[in-house]
Write an enzyme that holds these catalytic residues in place. Structure first.
Site, short mmCIF file in Angstrom:
data_model
loop_
_atom_site.label_atom_id
_atom_site.label_comp_id
_atom_site.label_asym_id
_atom_site.label_seq_id
_atom_site.Cartn_x
_atom_site.Cartn_y
_atom_site.Cartn_z
CG HIS A 11 -1.84 1.17 1.32
ND1 HIS A 11 -3.11 1.12 0.81
CD2 HIS A 11 -1.69 2.42 1.84
CE1 HIS A 11 -3.71 2.28 1.02
NE2 HIS A 11 -2.86 3.10 1.64
CB ILE A 12 1.90 3.78 -2.29
CG1 ILE A 12 0.75 3.98 -3.29
CG2 ILE A 12 2.88 2.73 -2.79
CD1 ILE A 12 1.22 4.52 -4.65
CB THR A 13 -0.04 6.27 2.35
OG1 THR A 13 -0.83 7.38 2.79
CG2 THR A 13 0.98 5.92 3.43
N GLY A 20 -1.30 9.62 11.47
CA GLY A 20 -2.72 9.33 11.61
C GLY A 20 -3.02 7.85 11.49
NE ARG A 52 -10.31 2.02 -5.76
CZ ARG A 52 -9.42 1.07 -6.11
NH1 ARG A 52 -8.96 1.02 -7.35
NH2 ARG A 52 -8.99 0.19 -5.23
CD GLU A 168 -6.63 -1.95 -6.96
OE1 GLU A 168 -7.03 -1.62 -5.81
OE2 GLU A 168 -7.01 -1.39 -8.00
#
Length: 216
Positions: A11-13, A20, A52, A168
């Site tokens: 997962h990218i962020t 948070g 989505r 995914e």
């Protein structure tokens, strides 16, 4: 195609979102994040996220939308990261480049064991889960249907490779922080930011600079 013996998911962020995430105890779905007003630093495309959340069903789990799940890719250095790196897509409002983007890596088998034990729904797509034609599966013995050659490809100009690389893994609702096994970053400066965010956290996965392998 034979899947890897121990497949990982990513997962990218933005690094600014990490405090948070840790405070929440994990990652929440796009639907939950949008209901809150959005993340500290949004890196996705708002139109795609809206579809989505509002339009695209996960038919294997009736009554759920793609946006009700926390999304992961089966590879680092994803096509979405390339879009962020290029920073020229008309639907992308974020223009900060790949430098502040972090990868959260987890072990697929461990995640599925946890989900099954907790009764949490999960699925995976064979292509971009944000496309109307996406096909979903929910059994690990179907992992061979993923185009693993495309997943591992570094040249994704061909249409079939581009589609397959965007497969995914989706976990419904919430992804607990304790399942993150490694954090990959672009630079030592971002590693320092991640390390500071992890200070005091009960779970502190290793943080590695992976500029050459996980970034463009």
């Amino acid at each position: 195609m034979t899947p890897p013996a121990e497949p990982k998911i990513y997962h990218i962020t933005h690094v600014d979102n990490l405090p948070g995430i840790i405070a929440d105890g994990g990652l929440v779905s796009d639907a939950a994040m949008i209901a809150r007003g959005g993340p500290v630093a949004a890196i996705g495309m708002s139109g795609i996220k809206r579809r989505r959340v509002e339009e695209l069903d996960v038919a294997l789990h009736p009554g759920t939308k793609v946006g009700d799940y926390v999304p992961f890719y089966f590879c680092p250095r994803s096509i979405m990261l390339f879009v962020i790196y290029r920073a020229n897509h008309p639907e992308l409002t974020y223009r900060g480049g790949q430098g502040p983007i972090i990868h959260l890596e987890a072990d697929l088998s461990e995640v599925v064991r946890w989900a099954d034990a907790q009764g949490v729904r999960w699925a995976f797509s064979l292509s971009n889960a944000g496309a109307v034609y996406a096909e979903f599966r929910a059994h690990l013995n179907q992992l061979g249907e993923v185009n693993w050659r495309a997943v591992s490809a570094t040249d994704f100009r061909a249409a079939d490779i581009k589609e397959g690389k965007q497969a995914e893994f989706l976990l419904h609702g919430f992804f607990p922080w304790h399942l993150v096994r490694r954090v990959g970053v672009h630079s030592r400066a971002v590693r320092a930011q991640v390390t500071a965010a992890l200070a005091g956290a009960a779970h502190q996965p290793p943080v590695e600079v992976r500029a050459g392998e996980w970034y463009f």
